[in-house]
Motif scaffolding. Structure first.
Motif, PDB file in Angstrom:
ATOM      1  N   PRO A  13       0.831  -1.209   0.000  1.00 21.03           N
ATOM      2  CA  PRO A  13       0.000   0.000   0.000  1.00 21.03           C
ATOM      3  C   PRO A  13       0.868   1.263   0.000  1.00 21.03           C
ATOM      4  N   GLY A  14       0.453   2.256  -0.774  1.00 27.16           N
ATOM      5  CA  GLY A  14       1.154   3.526  -0.829  1.00 27.16           C
ATOM      6  C   GLY A  14       2.377   3.535  -1.720  1.00 27.16           C
ATOM      7  N   THR A  15       2.611   2.433  -2.443  1.00 30.45           N
ATOM      8  CA  THR A  15       3.754   2.372  -3.358  1.00 30.45           C
ATOM      9  C   THR A  15       3.254   1.960  -4.739  1.00 30.45           C
ATOM     10  N   HIS A  16       4.161   1.979  -5.686  1.00 32.35           N
ATOM     11  CA  HIS A  16       3.831   1.520  -7.030  1.00 32.35           C
ATOM     12  C   HIS A  16       4.381   0.105  -7.255  1.00 32.35           C
ATOM     13  N   ALA A  17       4.529  -0.646  -6.167  1.00 32.31           N
ATOM     14  CA  ALA A  17       5.073  -1.994  -6.244  1.00 32.31           C
ATOM     15  C   ALA A  17       4.161  -2.893  -7.078  1.00 32.31           C
ATOM     16  N   GLU A  18       4.787  -3.810  -7.790  1.00 30.24           N
ATOM     17  CA  GLU A  18       4.028  -4.768  -8.595  1.00 30.24           C
ATOM     18  C   GLU A  18       3.312  -5.757  -7.681  1.00 30.24           C
ATOM     19  N   GLN A  19       2.308  -6.401  -8.232  1.00 29.16           N
ATOM     20  CA  GLN A  19       1.582  -7.428  -7.500  1.00 29.16           C
ATOM     21  C   GLN A  19       2.489  -8.639  -7.295  1.00 29.16           C
ATOM     22  N   ASP A  20       2.239  -9.356  -6.216  1.00 29.54           N
ATOM     23  CA  ASP A  20       2.960 -10.594  -5.933  1.00 29.54           C
ATOM     24  C   ASP A  20       2.063 -11.760  -6.318  1.00 29.54           C
ATOM     25  N   VAL A  21       2.645 -12.765  -6.966  1.00 23.30           N
ATOM     26  CA  VAL A  21       1.910 -13.983  -7.301  1.00 23.30           C
ATOM     27  C   VAL A  21       2.606 -15.146  -6.613  1.00 23.30           C
ATOM     28  N   VAL A  22       1.829 -15.918  -5.847  1.00 20.14           N
ATOM     29  CA  VAL A  22       2.354 -17.062  -5.123  1.00 20.14           C
ATOM     30  C   VAL A  22       1.562 -18.290  -5.543  1.00 20.14           C
ATOM     31  N   VAL A  23       2.264 -19.362  -5.923  1.00 18.72           N
ATOM     32  CA  VAL A  23       1.611 -20.619  -6.296  1.00 18.72           C
ATOM     33  C   VAL A  23       1.497 -21.484  -5.047  1.00 18.72           C
ATOM     34  N   VAL A  24       0.265 -21.947  -4.788  1.00 22.14           N
ATOM     35  CA  VAL A  24       0.011 -22.825  -3.645  1.00 22.14           C
ATOM     36  C   VAL A  24      -0.538 -24.155  -4.156  1.00 22.14           C
ATOM     37  N   GLU A  25      -0.244 -25.211  -3.405  1.00 21.07           N
ATOM     38  CA  GLU A  25      -0.641 -26.560  -3.794  1.00 21.07           C
ATOM     39  C   GLU A  25      -1.424 -27.208  -2.657  1.00 21.07           C
ATOM     40  N   ASP A  26      -2.350 -28.089  -3.001  1.00 26.13           N
ATOM     41  CA  ASP A  26      -3.187 -28.792  -2.030  1.00 26.13           C
ATOM     42  C   ASP A  26      -2.302 -29.552  -1.038  1.00 26.13           C
ATOM     43  N   THR A  27      -2.573 -29.348   0.266  1.00 25.40           N
ATOM     44  CA  THR A  27      -1.792 -30.025   1.299  1.00 25.40           C
ATOM     45  C   THR A  27      -2.410 -31.358   1.730  1.00 25.40           C
ATOM     46  N   GLY A  28      -3.638 -31.605   1.283  1.00 19.15           N
ATOM     47  CA  GLY A  28      -4.323 -32.822   1.704  1.00 19.15           C
ATOM     48  C   GLY A  28      -5.017 -32.680   3.048  1.00 19.15           C
ATOM     49  N   THR A  29      -5.023 -31.459   3.600  1.00 14.86           N
ATOM     50  CA  THR A  29      -5.698 -31.210   4.874  1.00 14.86           C
ATOM     51  C   THR A  29      -6.861 -30.256   4.649  1.00 14.86           C
ATOM     52  N   THR A  30      -7.719 -30.142   5.646  1.00 15.47           N
ATOM     53  CA  THR A  30      -8.837 -29.206   5.547  1.00 15.47           C
ATOM     54  C   THR A  30      -8.684 -28.127   6.619  1.00 15.47           C
ATOM     55  N   GLY A  31      -9.221 -26.958   6.319  1.00 22.20           N
ATOM     56  CA  GLY A  31      -9.132 -25.820   7.222  1.00 22.20           C
ATOM     57  C   GLY A  31     -10.331 -25.744   8.145  1.00 22.20           C
ATOM     58  N   PRO A  32     -10.406 -24.662   8.925  1.00 23.15           N
ATOM     59  CA  PRO A  32     -11.490 -24.498   9.888  1.00 23.15           C
ATOM     60  C   PRO A  32     -12.877 -24.428   9.250  1.00 23.15           C
ATOM     61  N   GLY A  33     -12.950 -24.042   7.966  1.00 25.07           N
ATOM     62  CA  GLY A  33     -14.233 -23.980   7.276  1.00 25.07           C
ATOM     63  C   GLY A  33     -14.595 -25.279   6.583  1.00 25.07           C
ATOM     64  N   GLY A  34     -13.717 -26.296   6.711  1.00 29.15           N
ATOM     65  CA  GLY A  34     -13.986 -27.599   6.095  1.00 29.15           C
ATOM     66  C   GLY A  34     -13.554 -27.705   4.642  1.00 29.15           C
ATOM     67  N   HIS A  35     -12.807 -26.722   4.140  1.00 30.60           N
ATOM     68  CA  HIS A  35     -12.353 -26.721   2.748  1.00 30.60           C
ATOM     69  C   HIS A  35     -10.866 -27.049   2.678  1.00 30.60           C
ATOM     70  N   PRO A  36     -10.381 -27.460   1.504  1.00 29.42           N
ATOM     71  CA  PRO A  36      -8.967 -27.829   1.370  1.00 29.42           C
ATOM     72  C   PRO A  36      -8.027 -26.671   1.707  1.00 29.42           C
ATOM     73  N   VAL A  37      -6.898 -27.021   2.326  1.00 29.54           N
ATOM     74  CA  VAL A  37      -5.848 -26.050   2.638  1.00 29.54           C
ATOM     75  C   VAL A  37      -4.749 -26.197   1.591  1.00 29.54           C
ATOM     76  N   TYR A  38      -4.275 -25.050   1.100  1.00 27.33           N
ATOM     77  CA  TYR A  38      -3.214 -24.986   0.101  1.00 27.33           C
ATOM     78  C   TYR A  38      -2.040 -24.220   0.710  1.00 27.33           C
ATOM     79  N   ALA A  39      -0.813 -24.583   0.337  1.00 24.21           N
ATOM     80  CA  ALA A  39       0.370 -23.896   0.855  1.00 24.21           C
ATOM     81  C   ALA A  39       1.411 -23.768  -0.245  1.00 24.21           C
ATOM     82  N   ASP A  40       2.265 -22.734  -0.109  1.00 21.29           N
ATOM     83  CA  ASP A  40       3.379 -22.593  -1.048  1.00 21.29           C
ATOM     84  C   ASP A  40       4.490 -23.556  -0.623  1.00 21.29           C
ATOM     85  N   ALA A  41       5.561 -23.618  -1.407  1.00 21.14           N
ATOM     86  CA  ALA A  41       6.650 -24.569  -1.158  1.00 21.14           C
ATOM     87  C   ALA A  41       7.311 -24.338   0.198  1.00 21.14           C
TER      88      ALA A  41
END
Length: 76
Positions: A13-41
């Protein structure tokens, strides 16, 4: 397992920095909402992503305040 998403985060915020893109992959676990959890390397970026592509960021450590991505794009 095997599903991946590209999460696009806004630049600092407040800068002209480019957007960050992060690739996440299915961890095989579920989160507090009952949906799949994904994580980066590193395991630092963790997100629960539902079937509609809504993202809930999950803290991976103490004192962490994860930013919410602007977009979650499914990857092949």
């Amino acid at each position: 397992m095997g599903r991946r998403f590209a999460l696009t985060f806004p630049g600092e915020p407040g800068t002209h920095a480019e957007q960050d893109v992060v690739v996440v992959e299915d961890t095989g676990t579920t989160g507090p909402g009952g949906h799949p959890v994904y994580a980066d390397a590193s395991g630092i970026v963790r997100a629960e992503i539902n079937e509609q592509g809504a993202v809930r960021m999950l803290a991976s450590g103490g004192h962490q305040t994860p930013r919410t991505p602007m977009h979650a794009e499914p990857l092949p």
